[in-house]
Design a protein around this motif. Structure first.
Motif, PDB file in Angstrom:
ATOM      1  N   ARG A  88       0.796  -1.384  -0.115  1.00  0.00           N
ATOM      2  CA  ARG A  88      -0.034  -0.088  -0.081  1.00  0.00           C
ATOM      3  C   ARG A  88       0.830   1.397   0.156  1.00  0.00           C
ATOM      4  NH1 ARG A  88      -5.066   0.970   1.216  1.00  0.00           N
ATOM      5  NH2 ARG A  88      -4.380   2.179   3.248  1.00  0.00           N
ATOM      6  N   ARG A  89       2.204   1.272   0.041  1.00  0.00           N
ATOM      7  CA  ARG A  89       3.064   2.298   0.381  1.00  0.00           C
ATOM      8  C   ARG A  89       3.011   3.013  -1.074  1.00  0.00           C
ATOM      9  NH1 ARG A  89       8.667   1.892   3.173  1.00  0.00           N
ATOM     10  NH2 ARG A  89       8.619   4.209   2.875  1.00  0.00           N
ATOM     11  N   THR A  91       0.633   3.474  -3.006  1.00  0.00           N
ATOM     12  CA  THR A  91      -0.606   4.510  -3.160  1.00  0.00           C
ATOM     13  C   THR A  91      -0.173   5.782  -2.383  1.00  0.00           C
ATOM     14  OG1 THR A  91      -1.683   3.711  -0.948  1.00  0.00           O
ATOM     15  CG2 THR A  91      -2.024   2.567  -3.205  1.00  0.00           C
ATOM     16  N   GLY A  92       0.898   5.854  -1.773  1.00  0.00           N
ATOM     17  CA  GLY A  92       1.165   7.047  -0.806  1.00  0.00           C
ATOM     18  C   GLY A  92       0.539   6.964   0.453  1.00  0.00           C
ATOM     19  N   ALA A  93      -0.302   5.902   0.828  1.00  0.00           N
ATOM     20  CA  ALA A  93      -0.668   5.522   2.138  1.00  0.00           C
ATOM     21  C   ALA A  93       0.440   4.974   3.038  1.00  0.00           C
ATOM     22  CB  ALA A  93      -2.017   4.745   2.093  1.00  0.00           C
ATOM     23  N   TRP A  94       0.665   5.221   4.239  1.00  0.00           N
ATOM     24  CA  TRP A  94       1.706   4.671   5.008  1.00  0.00           C
ATOM     25  C   TRP A  94       1.371   4.669   6.464  1.00  0.00           C
ATOM     26  CZ3 TRP A  94       4.798   0.742   4.939  1.00  0.00           C
ATOM     27  CH2 TRP A  94       5.963   0.802   5.833  1.00  0.00           C
ATOM     28  N   HIS A  95       0.564   3.981   6.708  1.00  0.00           N
ATOM     29  CA  HIS A  95       0.246   3.765   8.177  1.00  0.00           C
ATOM     30  C   HIS A  95      -0.043   2.229   8.650  1.00  0.00           C
ATOM     31  CE1 HIS A  95      -2.229   4.259  11.956  1.00  0.00           C
ATOM     32  NE2 HIS A  95      -1.181   5.225  12.395  1.00  0.00           N
ATOM     33  N   THR A  98      -2.960   0.669  10.499  1.00  0.00           N
ATOM     34  CA  THR A  98      -4.270   0.698  10.106  1.00  0.00           C
ATOM     35  C   THR A  98      -4.452  -0.920   9.244  1.00  0.00           C
ATOM     36  OG1 THR A  98      -4.601   2.894  10.129  1.00  0.00           O
ATOM     37  CG2 THR A  98      -5.726   1.690   8.484  1.00  0.00           C
ATOM     38  N   ASP A  99      -3.274  -1.177   8.644  1.00  0.00           N
ATOM     39  CA  ASP A  99      -3.209  -2.326   7.619  1.00  0.00           C
ATOM     40  C   ASP A  99      -3.026  -3.670   8.647  1.00  0.00           C
ATOM     41  OD1 ASP A  99      -2.957  -1.107   4.784  1.00  0.00           O
ATOM     42  OD2 ASP A  99      -1.173  -0.159   5.702  1.00  0.00           O
ATOM     43  N   ARG A 370      -3.965  -3.719  -3.020  1.00  0.00           N
ATOM     44  CA  ARG A 370      -4.025  -2.528  -2.245  1.00  0.00           C
ATOM     45  C   ARG A 370      -5.017  -1.915  -1.505  1.00  0.00           C
ATOM     46  NH1 ARG A 370      -0.828  -0.566  -7.623  1.00  0.00           N
ATOM     47  NH2 ARG A 370       1.290  -0.788  -7.089  1.00  0.00           N
TER      48      ARG A 370
END
Length: 371
Positions: A88-89, A91-95, A98-99, A370
């Motif tokens: 998922r990184r 996509t610009g989402a990095w938390h 949450t994953d 993703r």
């Protein structure tokens, strides 16, 4: 979370890492399966049933030899969540917390649904493994913590009085992030543990365990890895029980030859600090994987958790080839565990070749969507 550095892997390093990942996950599953056969039994009852030496082999539980419990189930979903976080990184989402929460919610679905829903392709391949759809005495705090969409955090943890061993026993995979700095491994592990086990001992023990695994994965001795874990937890409020457990495990090693009595002096393994102390002590004194695992499960208490923790440690320390082949052949879900182990090792060593913002392997994204 803070960005992490990227490791450069040679072929020999990749092979060694894959062996350690396999060893960690399979070793934990074997210890879990061994302990499941005597979990909750007193030591006298174990010896009455299995002889004066206690349990010496896998025994049928849940209808078969080698069956694993929720300890292994949740550990596998931890691995799945870590891979999904990396994917998922792009996509610009990095938390990652949450994953991981989404992964644990996928595990929670296996505890109340009849089987996988093939229409939910966004769940990925692990959630479609039918053998995981069975209850194996799931940890009550985990079920309660994952019963709704709200994610527990360190500021607002789920089950704030819960310090059972459930979060600890699923946390070894965080330590396999060997390209991360130890403080980041620790932070991620404690944040994810707080999603279900909100007492400081419940989540700090999970973080300490992850740091020990991390040190072993990077080639440290077990004693060095324990010292690193104590450094990480020293400044955290509420660390006293976990620090005491680590010190007690180290101190018990110096008291003489290993014995069930020494194991039981560390507790029953029902709380996170006790399970960590027992699993760690048994790994420290083990002559080999077999003897360490048998010591870890022959006591009155939560033998599946302590066996799992010890198996994770000895597996990452020695690699898959050190695991007893007879037990390895019978452990439930071996093919799934191997497949997931290899996927994790490939993601962590060759991730950029599998996916990126521009080009990605369709097969990899089908396995780890993703979404």
């Amino acid at each position: 979370m803070t960005a992490v550095r990227t490791a450069v892997w040679g072929r020999a390093e990749q092979q060694d890492f894959r062996s350690r990942v396999r060893g960690c996950l399979l070793g934990g599953a074997i210890g879990d399966a061994l302990g499941a056969g005597v979990a909750g039994d007193s030591l006298p009852d174990i010896r009455t049933a299995h002889g004066q030496q206690g349990l010496t082999d896998l025994v049928p539980v849940y209808g078969r030899r080698g069956a694993v419990t929720d300890e292994t189930q949740m550990t596998l979903f931890t691995v799945d969540g870590l891979i999904r976080a990396q994917v998922r990184r792009d996509t610009g989402a990095w938390h990652p917390p949450t994953d991981l929460h989404r992964a644990y919610r996928r595990w929670a679905a296996t505890q109340h649904e009849w089987g996988p829903d093939e229409r939910r392709t966004e769940d990925g391949w692990l959630a479609r493994e039918e053998w995981l759809y069975t209850r194996r005495d799931p940890d009550r705090a985990s079920l309660l913590g994952l019963a709704d969409d709200r994610m527990g955090t360190l500021d607002r943890p789920k089950n704030p009085k819960e310090k059972g061993c459930g979060a600890l026993a699923r946390s070894a995979p965080f330590g396999l992030l060997v390209g991360w700095d130890p403080q980041l491994v620790f932070q991620l592990a404690v944040e994810c543990a707080a999603q279900t086990h909100g007492h400081p001992t419940g989540y700090l023990a999970a973080g300490a365990f992850a740091v020990v695994v991390h040190g072993l994965g990077r080639g440290d001795t077990l004693d060095q890895a324990v010292q690193q874990s104590m450094v990480q937890i020293a400044s955290r409020p509420g660390h006293e029980e976990t620090t005491a457990a680590l010190k007690q495990a180290l101190g018990t090693v110096r008291q003489g030859l290993p014995s069930a009595a020494r194991v039981e002096s560390l507790g029953e393994g029902r709380t996170a600090d006790e399970a960590l102390a027992i699993g760690l002590y048994c790994a420290l004194v083990a002559e080999d994987v077999r003897s360490g695992l048998l010591l870890a499960v022959n006591h009155g208490g939560d033998s599946d958790a302590t066996g799992s923790v010890c198996g994770n440690l000895l597996g990452v320390l020695h690699g898959e080839t050190a695991l007893p082949p007879g037990w390895l052949a019978e452990v439930e879900g071996r093919q799934t565990i191997l497949e997931l182990s290899d996927d994790f090792a490939m993601e962590m060593t060759q991730g950029p070749a599998l996916h990126g913002p521009a080009n990605s392997s369709p097969g990899w994204l089908a396995r780890y969507p993703r979404a």
